[in-house]
Design a protein around this motif. Structure first.
Motif, PDB file in Angstrom:
ATOM      1  N   ARG A  43       0.826  -1.210   0.000  1.00 59.45           N
ATOM      2  CA  ARG A  43       0.000   0.000   0.000  1.00 59.45           C
ATOM      3  C   ARG A  43       0.862   1.263   0.000  1.00 59.45           C
ATOM      4  NH1 ARG A  43      -1.495   3.735   3.612  1.00 59.45           N
ATOM      5  NH2 ARG A  43      -3.377   4.918   3.096  1.00 59.45           N
ATOM      6  N   SER A  74     -12.012   1.355   5.080  1.00 56.54           N
ATOM      7  CA  SER A  74     -11.186   1.352   3.882  1.00 56.54           C
ATOM      8  C   SER A  74     -10.143   2.453   4.024  1.00 56.54           C
ATOM      9  CB  SER A  74     -12.033   1.595   2.632  1.00 56.54           C
ATOM     10  OG  SER A  74     -11.207   1.771   1.499  1.00 56.54           O
ATOM     11  N   ALA A  76      -8.609   3.605   1.285  1.00 58.85           N
ATOM     12  CA  ALA A  76      -8.431   4.063  -0.093  1.00 58.85           C
ATOM     13  C   ALA A  76      -8.190   5.569  -0.192  1.00 58.85           C
ATOM     14  CB  ALA A  76      -9.639   3.666  -0.938  1.00 58.85           C
ATOM     15  N   GLU A  95      -8.160  -4.356   1.956  1.00 56.82           N
ATOM     16  CA  GLU A  95      -6.973  -4.266   1.120  1.00 56.82           C
ATOM     17  C   GLU A  95      -5.708  -4.721   1.833  1.00 56.82           C
ATOM     18  OE1 GLU A  95      -9.197  -1.676   1.623  1.00 56.82           O
ATOM     19  OE2 GLU A  95      -8.124   0.237   1.546  1.00 56.82           O
ATOM     20  N   GLN A 119      -6.120 -12.299  -4.251  1.00 55.47           N
ATOM     21  CA  GLN A 119      -5.033 -11.333  -4.425  1.00 55.47           C
ATOM     22  C   GLN A 119      -4.937 -10.879  -5.874  1.00 55.47           C
ATOM     23  OE1 GLN A 119      -1.864 -13.737  -2.907  1.00 55.47           O
ATOM     24  NE2 GLN A 119      -2.372 -13.336  -0.765  1.00 55.47           N
ATOM     25  N   TYR A 122      -7.834  -8.620  -6.665  1.00 49.80           N
ATOM     26  CA  TYR A 122      -7.636  -7.275  -6.114  1.00 49.80           C
ATOM     27  C   TYR A 122      -6.677  -6.473  -6.995  1.00 49.80           C
ATOM     28  CZ  TYR A 122      -6.094  -3.482  -3.109  1.00 49.80           C
ATOM     29  OH  TYR A 122      -5.777  -2.233  -2.627  1.00 49.80           O
ATOM     30  N   SER A 126      -9.070  -3.645  -8.405  1.00 41.04           N
ATOM     31  CA  SER A 126      -9.208  -2.638  -7.364  1.00 41.04           C
ATOM     32  C   SER A 126      -9.164  -1.230  -7.951  1.00 41.04           C
ATOM     33  CB  SER A 126      -8.084  -2.802  -6.335  1.00 41.04           C
ATOM     34  OG  SER A 126      -7.951  -1.653  -5.535  1.00 41.04           O
ATOM     35  N   PHE A 128      -8.431   1.345  -6.317  1.00 46.72           N
ATOM     36  CA  PHE A 128      -7.225   1.971  -5.758  1.00 46.72           C
ATOM     37  C   PHE A 128      -6.019   1.660  -6.641  1.00 46.72           C
ATOM     38  CE2 PHE A 128      -3.518   1.630  -2.839  1.00 46.72           C
ATOM     39  CZ  PHE A 128      -3.422   2.972  -2.488  1.00 46.72           C
TER      40      PHE A 128
END
Length: 209
Positions: A43, A74, A76, A95, A119, A122, A126, A128
């Motif tokens: 992240r 979240s 995000a 996440e 995974q 995502y 995602s 993001f």
């Protein structure tokens, strides 16, 4: 300090065939083991690459998020480093959970590292992930030069290495196919954003060499 300055700690993961044969499990620390980044590292890196990571030292999470953390959480829209964000025992952030973040209900001495379909889903779907890929492309230093220059720069920024000739040619075909007949700056940015997304979802990005 002594550990991180040692020769063993600073080794790369590439080993000669002779060394790999002599110590296949790396029991003697002749090289560094490849490891996947943790959920927090993934992240933070996704925010750092487009220049969005807020390096400010965080404050008490209760002052910003309150004490009732039962609602779906979240990160995000958060820009602080993940270590400064709240962890709710009964409400893990999706996440982070998908990449094996430690269960806050347990004492975890070592995290498990799983490889599961969620995974990949995502990484590919995602919002993001997609948003960060598009943001990387429009960094001021990545908007200079022609399309080939920008493709080469994406490899350098995201994978921390230069692309070889075959990769550059394949990436250029990918970008050209997405652009089609459109030759505007917006079309180029959109196509390069898709390329950046592919690189961010790659194994090479997720694993530290």
């Amino acid at each position: 300090r002594e550990v991180v300055l040692s020769r063993a700690y600073q080794l790369g993961s590439q080993a000669s065939p002779t060394l790999a044969k002599a110590d296949p499990k790396n029991s003697l620390f002749g090289r560094r083991d490849i490891r996947r980044m943790t959920a927090e590292e993934i992240r933070d890196t996704l925010l750092f690459l487009p220049g969005k990571l807020d390096l400010t030292i965080g404050t008490a999470t209760s002052s910003r998020f309150g004490e009732d953390l039962d609602k779906p959480m979240s990160f995000a829209k958060e820009r602080l480093r993940t270590v400064y964000l709240p962890v709710a025992r009964n409400n893990q952030v999706a996440e982070l959970e998908v990449f094996d973040a430690a269960n806050p209900d347990l004492v975890t001495g070592a995290r498990a590292t799983t490889t599961v379909p969620t995974q990949a889903l995502y990484l590919l779907n995602s919002e993001f992930m997609i948003g960060q890929a598009r943001a990387i492309v429009v960094r001021p230093d990545l908007r200079t030069g022609n399309t080939n220059d920008r493709i080469a720069a994406l490899y350098t920024v995201i994978l921390n290495r230069a692309a070889n000739a075959a990769e550059l040619a394949r990436a250029r075909r990918f970008v050209d196919d997405l652009q089609g007949e459109a030759k505007s700056t917006q079309a180029t940015d959109a196509a390069l954003g898709e390329l950046a997304h592919v690189l961010l979802a790659s194994t090479e990005f997720l694993y530290l060499d």
